[in-house]
Design an enzyme around this catalytic site. Structure first.
Site, short mmCIF file in Angstrom:
data_model
loop_
_atom_site.label_atom_id
_atom_site.label_comp_id
_atom_site.label_asym_id
_atom_site.label_seq_id
_atom_site.Cartn_x
_atom_site.Cartn_y
_atom_site.Cartn_z
N ARG A 69 0.85 -1.19 0.00
CA ARG A 69 0.00 0.00 0.00
C ARG A 69 0.89 1.24 0.00
O ARG A 69 1.95 1.26 0.63
CB ARG A 69 -0.90 0.04 1.24
CG ARG A 69 -2.12 -0.89 1.16
CD ARG A 69 -3.14 -0.41 0.11
NE ARG A 69 -4.34 -1.22 0.06
CZ ARG A 69 -4.58 -2.18 -0.85
NH1 ARG A 69 -3.68 -2.48 -1.75
NH2 ARG A 69 -5.73 -2.82 -0.84
N HIS A 101 -1.33 -0.18 -9.93
CA HIS A 101 -2.09 -1.04 -9.00
C HIS A 101 -2.63 -2.28 -9.73
O HIS A 101 -3.82 -2.57 -9.69
CB HIS A 101 -3.24 -0.27 -8.33
CG HIS A 101 -3.69 -0.91 -7.03
ND1 HIS A 101 -4.08 -0.19 -5.93
CD2 HIS A 101 -3.78 -2.22 -6.67
CE1 HIS A 101 -4.41 -1.03 -4.96
NE2 HIS A 101 -4.23 -2.27 -5.39
P1 NAP Z 1 -2.21 -10.52 5.62
O1 NAP Z 1 -2.36 -11.99 5.39
O2 NAP Z 1 -3.12 -9.84 6.60
O3 NAP Z 1 -0.70 -10.25 6.02
C1 NAP Z 1 -0.27 -9.04 6.54
C2 NAP Z 1 1.10 -9.25 7.14
O4 NAP Z 1 1.56 -7.99 7.65
C3 NAP Z 1 1.09 -10.24 8.32
O5 NAP Z 1 2.25 -11.01 8.31
C4 NAP Z 1 1.08 -9.31 9.53
O6 NAP Z 1 1.65 -9.87 10.68
C5 NAP Z 1 1.96 -8.19 9.00
N1 NAP Z 1 1.77 -6.99 9.79
C6 NAP Z 1 0.64 -6.27 9.98
N2 NAP Z 1 0.86 -5.23 10.82
C7 NAP Z 1 2.18 -5.31 11.16
C8 NAP Z 1 3.00 -4.55 12.00
N3 NAP Z 1 2.54 -3.48 12.68
N4 NAP Z 1 4.30 -4.91 12.14
C9 NAP Z 1 4.78 -6.00 11.47
N5 NAP Z 1 4.04 -6.77 10.66
C10 NAP Z 1 2.75 -6.42 10.50
O7 NAP Z 1 -2.38 -9.72 4.25
P2 NAP Z 1 -2.10 -10.26 2.74
O8 NAP Z 1 -3.28 -10.97 2.23
O9 NAP Z 1 -0.78 -10.93 2.73
O10 NAP Z 1 -2.03 -8.86 1.98
C11 NAP Z 1 -1.04 -7.89 2.32
C12 NAP Z 1 -1.39 -6.57 1.68
O11 NAP Z 1 -1.18 -6.64 0.27
C13 NAP Z 1 -2.87 -6.19 1.77
O12 NAP Z 1 -3.16 -5.59 3.03
C14 NAP Z 1 -3.03 -5.22 0.64
O13 NAP Z 1 -2.78 -3.92 1.14
C15 NAP Z 1 -1.92 -5.61 -0.34
N6 NAP Z 1 -2.45 -6.08 -1.64
C16 NAP Z 1 -2.09 -5.42 -2.77
C17 NAP Z 1 -2.54 -5.86 -4.00
C18 NAP Z 1 -2.09 -5.17 -5.26
O14 NAP Z 1 -2.61 -5.46 -6.33
N7 NAP Z 1 -1.13 -4.28 -5.21
C19 NAP Z 1 -3.37 -6.97 -4.10
C20 NAP Z 1 -3.73 -7.63 -2.93
C21 NAP Z 1 -3.26 -7.19 -1.69
P3 NAP Z 1 0.98 -11.15 11.39
O15 NAP Z 1 1.29 -12.31 10.46
O16 NAP Z 1 1.68 -11.25 12.67
O17 NAP Z 1 -0.50 -10.86 11.48
#
Ligand code: NAP
Length: 311
Positions: A226, A274
């Site tokens: 993001r 994006h």
């Molecule tokens: P997720 O499964 O919720 O994973 C988020 C990760 O970030 C987890 O490992 C979490 O830790 C970690 N995290 C959150 N807050 C943190 C903090 N304060 N300090 C350290 N680590 C932290 O999400 P995901 O499905 O992998 O997706 C990640 C992001 O990708 C989404 O939120 C979205 O913004 C982005 N995205 C972008 C696209 C695009 O097309 N560009 C598409 C899809 C998603 P824990 O494991 O301990 O909970």
């Protein structure tokens, strides 16, 4: 009596979703009334996108849960009228695969130094072989669904991968770190850094002047997470000083990225609009139908947003 399910994600395209959703609900054995225009007081579930026309959930008096079509929930998590369980999009193998391909492709571009050979107007014989992947440590901030899948794919290509998350984790083949010291260690080794954190009040500006300086000189950054994860002024300064060799950015604080934004013309920045990954209707429909069936048969719903953590 059929379940009443409102598709309130017009930007995602009802025409693309209707058939996959009907097929997925049938596969789960659920009898549903599905549509885009249903009386609010009749609705059991909402299939949602945060840019939906539905922003006030109070008229949906019998609502059981809202299921987001996006992985990111930052634009809906603080909605005070959204009080029922709120699930985000996970288990969409199309979304995950898309992200793995975007991250792997852009990692290999920088690892192999492809640009030097693609554009070479002076016909220079640049006989410098790239290092092998084992000599190119990669760091991933955010070791969730997508970060882990990308990390495992890069591990299979031979890259040493360190991942950083909020909680402690164990993932075979990935060095898993957490906490402030873990962030420092992840950054100080990462020749290529990938951002896959959610946008929360805590993660904003994770990459700032101080943390950018922790990276090895000449590191590459990929941000498909993001926009607010990066302090843009600090990144531009780090690019200009050479501390960061190149940033490939898919997400921005303002989207579409304004036409006069310095990222567009910066020689060390690649902008992708994006498109790193998107929810794919067939696999997303299956994930949503599965989660609703779970709730209807007394199993806990999966991937519910933790409102306090913001993701
Ligand atoms: P997720 O499964 O919720 O994973 C988020 C990760 O970030 C987890 O490992 C979490 O830790 C970690 N995290 C959150 N807050 C943190 C903090 N304060 N300090 C350290 N680590 C932290 O999400 P995901 O499905 O992998 O997706 C990640 C992001 O990708 C989404 O939120 C979205 O913004 C982005 N995205 C972008 C696209 C695009 O097309 N560009 C598409 C899809 C998603 P824990 O494991 O301990 O909970």
């Amino acid at each position: 009596m059929p379940l009443t399910i409102l598709f309130a994600a017009s930007g995602e395209g009802w025409a693309r979703y209707e058939a996959p959703l009907r097929a997925a609900f049938a596969e789960e054995g659920l009898d549903v009334t599905l549509g885009t225009d249903l009386a609010p007081e009749s609705v059991d579930y909402i299939i949602y996108a945060p840019n939906s026309e539905v922003q006030d959930f109070r008229p949906y008096t019998r609502l059981k849960a809202v299921l987001n079509l996006w992985a990111g929930v930052e634009d809906a998590v603080d909605n005070p009228t959204l009080t029922v369980p709120f699930a985000r999009m996970v288990d969409d193998e199309g979304l995950t695969q898309g992200m793995v391909e975007w991250v792997t492709g852009h990692t290999l571009r920088h690892h192999l130094g492809m640009d030097a050979h693609i554009v070479n107007p002076d016909h220079e014989w640049r006989h410098v072989a790239p290092p092998v992947s084992a000599d190119r440590p990669v760091g991933i901030l955010g070791l969730g669904e997508l970060g882990t899948a990308c990390g495992l794919a890069l591990t299979r290509l031979g890259f040493p991968v360190t991942g950083w998350s909020r909680s402690e984790k164990t993932v075979d083949g990935i060095t898993c770190l957490n906490g402030r010291d873990g962030l420092h260690e992840t950054l100080s080794n990462a020749q290529i850094l990938i951002l896959l954190l959610p946008d929360t009040p805590v993660t904003q500006n994770t990459l700032n002047a101080e943390t950018l300086a922790m990276l090895p000189y000449g590191a590459f950054i990929l941000n498909p997470g993001r926009g607010p994860l990066i302090d843009d002024d600090a990144l531009l300064a780090a690019l200009d000083s050479g501390q960061i060799a190149h940033a490939t950015l898919d997400v921005f604080r303002t989207e579409p990225l304004p036409r006069d934004h310095p990222y567009w013309d910066h020689p060390q920045v690649t902008v992708t609009p994006h498109i790193a990954s998107e929810t794919r209707p067939p696999s997303a429909a299956r994930a949503i139908a599965r989660n609703i069936r779970r709730n209807e048969t007394g199993e806990p719903m999966l991937h519910l947003v933790d409102r306090d953590a913001g993701y």
